[in-house]
Design an enzyme around this catalytic site. Sequence first.
Site, PDB file in Angstrom:
ATOM      1  N   THR A  42     -12.808  22.046  -0.743  1.00 47.01           N
ATOM      2  CA  THR A  42     -13.227  21.462   0.534  1.00 47.01           C
ATOM      3  C   THR A  42     -12.472  22.015   1.742  1.00 47.01           C
ATOM      4  O   THR A  42     -12.866  21.770   2.874  1.00 47.01           O
ATOM      5  CB  THR A  42     -13.043  19.927   0.519  1.00 47.01           C
ATOM      6  OG1 THR A  42     -11.694  19.639   0.126  1.00 47.01           O
ATOM      7  CG2 THR A  42     -13.991  19.273  -0.465  1.00 47.01           C
TER       8      THR A  42
ATOM      9  N   VAL B  91     -10.358  27.715   3.197  1.00 49.15           N
ATOM     10  CA  VAL B  91     -10.416  28.875   2.298  1.00 49.15           C
ATOM     11  C   VAL B  91     -11.361  28.607   1.131  1.00 49.15           C
ATOM     12  O   VAL B  91     -12.147  29.475   0.733  1.00 49.15           O
ATOM     13  CB  VAL B  91      -8.995  29.245   1.815  1.00 49.15           C
ATOM     14  CG1 VAL B  91      -9.053  30.338   0.752  1.00 49.15           C
ATOM     15  CG2 VAL B  91      -8.144  29.701   2.993  1.00 49.15           C
TER      16      VAL B  91
ATOM     17  N   SER C 167     -12.109  13.029  -3.109  1.00 42.95           N
ATOM     18  CA  SER C 167     -13.454  13.569  -3.004  1.00 42.95           C
ATOM     19  C   SER C 167     -14.188  13.585  -4.342  1.00 42.95           C
ATOM     20  O   SER C 167     -15.384  13.887  -4.386  1.00 42.95           O
ATOM     21  CB  SER C 167     -13.383  14.991  -2.440  1.00 42.95           C
ATOM     22  OG  SER C 167     -12.567  15.786  -3.286  1.00 42.95           O
TER      23      SER C 167
ATOM     24  N   CYS D 110      -2.010  35.391   4.446  1.00 39.91           N
ATOM     25  CA  CYS D 110      -3.188  35.920   5.141  1.00 39.91           C
ATOM     26  C   CYS D 110      -2.861  37.000   6.163  1.00 39.91           C
ATOM     27  O   CYS D 110      -3.691  37.867   6.430  1.00 39.91           O
ATOM     28  CB  CYS D 110      -3.976  34.787   5.787  1.00 39.91           C
ATOM     29  SG  CYS D 110      -3.017  33.740   6.886  1.00 39.91           S
TER      30      CYS D 110
ATOM     31  N   GLN E 213      -1.664  35.255  15.334  1.00 40.91           N
ATOM     32  CA  GLN E 213      -2.445  34.695  14.249  1.00 40.91           C
ATOM     33  C   GLN E 213      -3.506  33.712  14.747  1.00 40.91           C
ATOM     34  O   GLN E 213      -3.299  32.980  15.721  1.00 40.91           O
ATOM     35  CB  GLN E 213      -1.506  34.057  13.223  1.00 40.91           C
ATOM     36  CG  GLN E 213      -0.618  35.130  12.580  1.00 40.91           C
ATOM     37  CD  GLN E 213       0.280  34.635  11.460  1.00 40.91           C
ATOM     38  OE1 GLN E 213       1.453  34.995  11.409  1.00 40.91           O
ATOM     39  NE2 GLN E 213      -0.252  33.846  10.559  1.00 40.91           N
TER      40      GLN E 213
ATOM     41  N   GLU F   8       6.461  30.846   7.896  1.00 37.90           N
ATOM     42  CA  GLU F   8       5.606  32.040   7.836  1.00 37.90           C
ATOM     43  C   GLU F   8       6.402  33.341   7.805  1.00 37.90           C
ATOM     44  O   GLU F   8       6.073  34.251   7.046  1.00 37.90           O
ATOM     45  CB  GLU F   8       4.676  32.038   9.060  1.00 37.90           C
ATOM     46  CG  GLU F   8       3.548  33.054   8.997  1.00 37.90           C
ATOM     47  CD  GLU F   8       2.359  32.556   8.198  1.00 37.90           C
ATOM     48  OE1 GLU F   8       2.455  31.471   7.574  1.00 37.90           O
ATOM     49  OE2 GLU F   8       1.330  33.246   8.187  1.00 37.90           O
TER      50      GLU F   8
ATOM     51  N   HIS G 101      -6.242  38.001  12.264  1.00 33.51           N
ATOM     52  CA  HIS G 101      -4.817  38.089  12.562  1.00 33.51           C
ATOM     53  C   HIS G 101      -4.502  39.509  13.033  1.00 33.51           C
ATOM     54  O   HIS G 101      -4.760  40.481  12.333  1.00 33.51           O
ATOM     55  CB  HIS G 101      -3.987  37.796  11.298  1.00 33.51           C
ATOM     56  CG  HIS G 101      -3.996  36.351  10.876  1.00 33.51           C
ATOM     57  ND1 HIS G 101      -4.458  35.324  11.658  1.00 33.51           N
ATOM     58  CD2 HIS G 101      -3.563  35.753   9.729  1.00 33.51           C
ATOM     59  CE1 HIS G 101      -4.318  34.161  11.015  1.00 33.51           C
ATOM     60  NE2 HIS G 101      -3.790  34.400   9.847  1.00 33.51           N
TER      61      HIS G 101
ATOM     62  N   ASN H   5      -8.474  36.902   8.574  1.00 40.89           N
ATOM     63  CA  ASN H   5      -7.544  36.087   7.787  1.00 40.89           C
ATOM     64  C   ASN H   5      -8.220  35.293   6.684  1.00 40.89           C
ATOM     65  O   ASN H   5      -7.611  35.060   5.631  1.00 40.89           O
ATOM     66  CB  ASN H   5      -6.763  35.150   8.709  1.00 40.89           C
ATOM     67  CG  ASN H   5      -7.666  34.305   9.581  1.00 40.89           C
ATOM     68  OD1 ASN H   5      -8.407  34.862  10.416  1.00 40.89           O
ATOM     69  ND2 ASN H   5      -7.644  33.002   9.404  1.00 40.89           N
TER      70      ASN H   5
END
Lengths: 362, 362, 362, 362
Positions: free
Chosen positions: B24, B27, B52, B157, B184, B210, B250, B334
Amino acid sequence: MREGAAMAAGDGAARVRVGILGATGTVGQKMIRLLQRHPWFDIAEVGASERSAGSSLADLWTPDGLGPRDPGVDDLVMKSLDEPWTSPLLLSALPSSVAGPLESKLASRGHLVVSNASAHRMDPDAPLIVADVNPDHLSVLDGPAHKNGGILTNPNCAVAGLVTALAPLHRAFTLERAVVTTFQAISGAGRPGPSAAALVENVLPFIPGEEIKFTTEPQRILGTLEDGAIQPAPFQIGATATRVPVLHGHLVSVSAAFADTPTVNQASDALLGFQSAVGAPLPTAPQSPIHLFEEDDRPQPRLDRDLGDGMTVSVGRLRACEALDLKFLVLSHNLIRGAAGAAILNAELCYVRGRIPTLAPA
Amino acid sequence: MREGAAMAAGDGAARVRVGILGATGTVGQKMIRLLQRHPWFDIAEVGASERSAGSSLADLWTPDGLGPRDPGVDDLVMKSLDEPWTSPLLLSALPSSVAGPLESKLASRGHLVVSNASAHRMDPDAPLIVADVNPDHLSVLDGPAHKNGGILTNPNCAVAGLVTALAPLHRAFTLERAVVTTFQAISGAGRPGPSAAALVENVLPFIPGEEIKFTTEPQRILGTLEDGAIQPAPFQIGATATRVPVLHGHLVSVSAAFADTPTVNQASDALLGFQSAVGAPLPTAPQSPIHLFEEDDRPQPRLDRDLGDGMTVSVGRLRACEALDLKFLVLSHNLIRGAAGAAILNAELCYVRGRIPTLAPA
Amino acid sequence: MREGAAMAAGDGAARVRVGILGATGTVGQKMIRLLQRHPWFDIAEVGASERSAGSSLADLWTPDGLGPRDPGVDDLVMKSLDEPWTSPLLLSALPSSVAGPLESKLASRGHLVVSNASAHRMDPDAPLIVADVNPDHLSVLDGPAHKNGGILTNPNCAVAGLVTALAPLHRAFTLERAVVTTFQAISGAGRPGPSAAALVENVLPFIPGEEIKFTTEPQRILGTLEDGAIQPAPFQIGATATRVPVLHGHLVSVSAAFADTPTVNQASDALLGFQSAVGAPLPTAPQSPIHLFEEDDRPQPRLDRDLGDGMTVSVGRLRACEALDLKFLVLSHNLIRGAAGAAILNAELCYVRGRIPTLAPA
Amino acid sequence: MREGAAMAAGDGAARVRVGILGATGTVGQKMIRLLQRHPWFDIAEVGASERSAGSSLADLWTPDGLGPRDPGVDDLVMKSLDEPWTSPLLLSALPSSVAGPLESKLASRGHLVVSNASAHRMDPDAPLIVADVNPDHLSVLDGPAHKNGGILTNPNCAVAGLVTALAPLHRAFTLERAVVTTFQAISGAGRPGPSAAALVENVLPFIPGEEIKFTTEPQRILGTLEDGAIQPAPFQIGATATRVPVLHGHLVSVSAAFADTPTVNQASDALLGFQSAVGAPLPTAPQSPIHLFEEDDRPQPRLDRDLGDGMTVSVGRLRACEALDLKFLVLSHNLIRGAAGAAILNAELCYVRGRIPTLAPA
């Protein structure tokens, strides 16, 4: 801020008449906003291209979001650039192509031209000055080329913030190399600037002619005075300049290596200890030239560009770099610290150092 | 693209049942879009959090701008992550906190988990693979820890594009150090991601957790296989990661130094000569993994992110760096090259290398 | 879509040579993208201002994000607008100031000019047509002013969507008055369009010359044919037109009053029942000219503008209005349904109605 | 502005202790900024949900771009909403669900609650007031339901500007119906508000629960006092409310019909002649409640929202409407004129009218 400065200048000091070259552009308009209640300077003349000559500032005005204009200023009538100017101090916000020959001519006529244009920034006899950083470079104007007049320049709008942040680090630890990537704001491109069609939901990865200035201008500003000439500092800066959908405020990502590698704490101390090298209060100087953020997520252009009325340079995210020595981010307001405010601060430096010329009657 | 690939797989080859973990999220939803007409794989199971479970994909859907969904896919009913899965191939788009233990458990039950999560990227027995770049790292899965199942990961990514561009340069000239600054996109932050109040007319100069990935992940991907284990490449990358008001794509600004300093032309030749190391056509592989722009003002996120259906990595502004050796910009989509497409490409690699496990009946 | 349409035209039908006037602008470029694989039409000639004559399309191209161009199209050499044109069908994407006299001259030479410009939209002998809505207005071209040639126009880019949504409601319930406010996209302003400095984090509340078109053009399009002339429909529309920071997709907020006040259900039925009045499949026609959203928060420009390849008009939030009868929102892609696609659909209408002229040899 | 007002209140007048309910949200934070140097009021107490109780404002603060906070304010410690409050005047920036019962309870304990929440806006004994427009509705608080305490509300943030612009027109020409479409800013949605992923390069055509307020609230504000109760004005307003990528400033497009149809000049005179009905200077009142732009392209959210320190309502593009009588645009700062400033102005109205209660010792 201004009250203290006004006291420093003294109530009895004569006010200085100022002319603004390029008064209709973004930087010229910002100069007008910053000067209209200045304690030392009076806007006496304004001029731009032939096309606007004879109109009042109010006639030419389009809303620019740069702040309100005083009624007295609205009535000023535009001169043509070719007309004689009578103000000893001229602030230039001209495009570089026009600025080159015109500023030289005006300087030779005895005006002190304090210029935001790039045309003369690398001229040996026109000092490139960030008032807080290298005020003593003003002595370049002592050379034989100048009787009274001369040209004094401030750096590129994104270099202005960067070099202020680099100054205390370079002096303490000797910068060897730096890699910088800029996130430059829309107003740095002047009018009309990039189209909305080009910049909405996008980044423009190229600004023509911009990157080389990051290599050359900091070398000169942080260079040394030897026999009245500037020897550029021997460090190397490589830059990538981009345009982002931000209105004002140039953000710069920096990674730097030093001869004497500092710890993060040492670098932090150097930044926190930085004070203006002028040694006298100037009306447009911020309380602190550098603000060092400890928060992880600062500085941000929209939140922090107006710090110190747009004259404070913000530094943040100071940390070790895996590839060089240190990483950090620098933010400064491109129209104020980077342009109009920088030029006015330089003019104020000239004022306190007694360098405003007396113009012979025409 | 897909026709050729389908031929390579052969009409007679068995289709593979695929389960999607985290179906969901942004990605996971993108994986569904990319898989719904795949020549080799069938979406057989979808699952996400307990909340869900039992709903159909159509019930849970909110408009996401990621493209249309096929009716057959809409009817899939969500499983709880804890239920038994029956598909030999599981694609994981889980948040890392959930992915860690769950992916391990599923691998131990004999599933091949092809994961976009960061949890196992540095595990010695879970190869970190960009299919075009280091497909042979797949042999890490030959070790005793795996009977049939295992975990295969793709990088962060933004690292995905960067490491693809660095691969041919490192192999030809031996990367020593690089300084990178990222721009990004919003969709890289998942849902809901940054608020409009935070990001409109602004840049966010910090993305938690990151930057370290730029240091470690490329070392591993460009590392060498020795006795079945990966020896990380010894170069150092220092990163500054920011979020800009761009939806997808990105952009990364890179300055790099090499043991064998290349000229710009030599670097250009290396980039232009880069071809996928897989050696067989894969349905999701772009015609060319790298596109090198010669135009000054490219790549741009909005204009170029969809090149090669989002699987081509764009490189541009390749030029000498005053501080290191070379400067250039890298752009990749990304969600596709950096996440969903990367995982699917890794699954396709496993397919052509005969590594899809046969799952014993439960 | 296209396959069915191609069958309708028949494999044996002759292909039609098409010239594009104003081929370098946003709408002209979009026409080229939509025509380059057209089942009936071949781009044979392209032209724009004197300045571009002699260059190839590839030479003049700047990245526009409007989609890829076919190699064959890239080689087309630009003509000057004053040169003789040899294609019987000319699509005009000229600015109105140029379009006025030039389109008249070309029509008098026997060309059928299908124009997106506003110059002739209110001319009695140049029908203003939305192919799905009022195809029979084509018979205006039967008048004595036309031998073979003539001018056929499509409406303003924001009116195109609005009038399509109003058509079934007006026919069922007789529109009396409507108040509309538009949220128009950047690409509707052509090149360069508004500056980023003007539009970032802002709404521009004025589009010169735009609002009157909402009053006059729908009256004509929904007017009646009497003795070969159009009698405008007697309803009154008052419009406020604004520009918002959206790339493509004009959103229109509508409140309307009718002679026979419908319930929301009756209005919904009318919208859902709307079908193209052409009576034959056209290659560029969407499966459904109108899509009615039931979700509260749709249509949205970025999510829904591409519905039906940009040719479907989205309607949503249909509900009772406290001040008039009904309120709803309309969204259409300004470059496709509102301009390039609208003109091509009109050309296709002419094709199936046998109105493509045979041009006498020059 | 403030100096004159302070004089009006008299140097000898007692300062009033104020509590702020909901002090951590966007509106509460804006109230703090506007009150921290107020000539009559002192921020004595601040409170929000249980979660924040015991922390100082400085502890809870996240950068919000709403302006600097004074040090004294930073030290205030958050109360739980359930604790006893000791300030006679409470400003409420609570979410409506919490505001309903809590504000009633506090009023019954003798506090005057000046609320920005929507919970009590339609309560017969809680006047809905825009101080410049209907200050005399304050007498609703004279009823038997109130000993000392009571609830006074201000309208929805977008209604606030609209109703100010409608007031002089309705009084002069008797409004019958109006159709309005709003372009509402991000900060009107509170925290976190819409995600960047939803709003970048887009318009959101729906704001839950918003549109009905345009129908009911203006009827009440422009209604008449009869026997101590408000009879709503009998006009009908139908609204469409949207969210646009603007930070602050709600723009409203209006078309209106009147019983006595005015000419554009008559309407302009009515707007220009509008003055606050308070009859005494209030510190937060702008010099002029309405500014009428004559320029075609104004008001614009980013350029004009701060007029009169955010308290002036801008009207522009006043012209005849083809469908009703008049069309125009209204802009007001949603956080100031539409929320925090509106509540403070109402509190100031209570102060000059002698309605600040004396709170019995607990």
